[in-house]
Design a protein around this motif. Sequence first.
Motif, PDB file in Angstrom:
ATOM      1  N   THR A   1      46.438  46.846  26.527  1.00  0.00           N
ATOM      2  CA  THR A   1      45.452  45.906  26.002  1.00  0.00           C
ATOM      3  C   THR A   1      44.372  45.696  27.066  1.00  0.00           C
ATOM      4  OG1 THR A   1      46.681  44.021  26.866  1.00  0.00           O
ATOM      5  CG2 THR A   1      47.208  44.720  24.613  1.00  0.00           C
ATOM      6  N   PRO A   2      43.205  45.158  26.680  1.00  0.00           N
ATOM      7  CA  PRO A   2      42.155  44.920  27.694  1.00  0.00           C
ATOM      8  C   PRO A   2      42.626  44.032  28.848  1.00  0.00           C
ATOM      9  CG  PRO A   2      41.238  44.722  25.490  1.00  0.00           C
ATOM     10  CD  PRO A   2      42.730  44.883  25.331  1.00  0.00           C
ATOM     11  N   GLY A   3      43.473  43.048  28.571  1.00  0.00           N
ATOM     12  CA  GLY A   3      43.996  42.188  29.638  1.00  0.00           C
ATOM     13  C   GLY A   3      44.913  42.943  30.584  1.00  0.00           C
ATOM     14  N   ALA A   4      45.721  43.825  30.027  1.00  0.00           N
ATOM     15  CA  ALA A   4      46.639  44.605  30.863  1.00  0.00           C
ATOM     16  C   ALA A   4      45.887  45.626  31.697  1.00  0.00           C
ATOM     17  CB  ALA A   4      47.682  45.294  29.988  1.00  0.00           C
TER      18      ALA A   4
ATOM     19  N   LYS B   1      43.077  45.314  33.070  1.00  0.00           N
ATOM     20  CA  LYS B   1      42.475  44.653  34.230  1.00  0.00           C
ATOM     21  C   LYS B   1      43.438  44.595  35.416  1.00  0.00           C
ATOM     22  CE  LYS B   1      39.346  41.752  31.558  1.00  0.00           C
ATOM     23  NZ  LYS B   1      39.045  40.385  31.113  1.00  0.00           N
ATOM     24  N   GLN B   2      44.732  44.688  35.149  1.00  0.00           N
ATOM     25  CA  GLN B   2      45.740  44.600  36.207  1.00  0.00           C
ATOM     26  C   GLN B   2      46.149  45.954  36.768  1.00  0.00           C
ATOM     27  OE1 GLN B   2      48.961  42.545  34.363  1.00  0.00           O
ATOM     28  NE2 GLN B   2      47.913  40.579  34.334  1.00  0.00           N
TER      29      GLN B   2
END
Length: 171
Positions: free
Chosen positions: A40-43, A45-46
Amino acid sequence: MKVLLIKDVYKLGHAGDIKKVADGYGRNFLIPQGLAVLATPGAVKQVEQIRAQASVRRAQLNNEMSGLAEQVKRITLAFPGKAGETGKLYGSITGQMVADALSTRLGVTIDRRQVEMEPIRALGDHKARVRLTIDVIPEIKIVVHREGETVQFDEPVAEKVEAPAAEESAE
């Protein structure tokens, strides 16, 4: 399905990689085992944080396993077996047998899936690889000889291991 690998996965990739995998493989194995998450876009980023942590963990594990790898490289396993006149075994030497012999000798649990080899069905010298980590894969020598014969090693070896006789298999 695209997944972000959290841990190193053999034959797939290193932690921090984004891979496209079959839906069932991701949904039924990678995600439940904690090896990956959906990309996902949030993942995403990490990614850098996951890669940094994984490289530190991988370096530490490789450092620990390098000593064991040196021990494994010095071992020559000898398996007695019943064979026909052409040198073909009546049974076979399997990865499980090699893993058991290594586990007994080293005092460390080696799983059969860590031993990369085809079943040995002939007398002679063979090689197998033992995958300790994704980067540390030492090679061992396996000598298969007839039951009752003495083993002649081509080169001087530091350690020899006489393994139990090959099981006869109904093929």
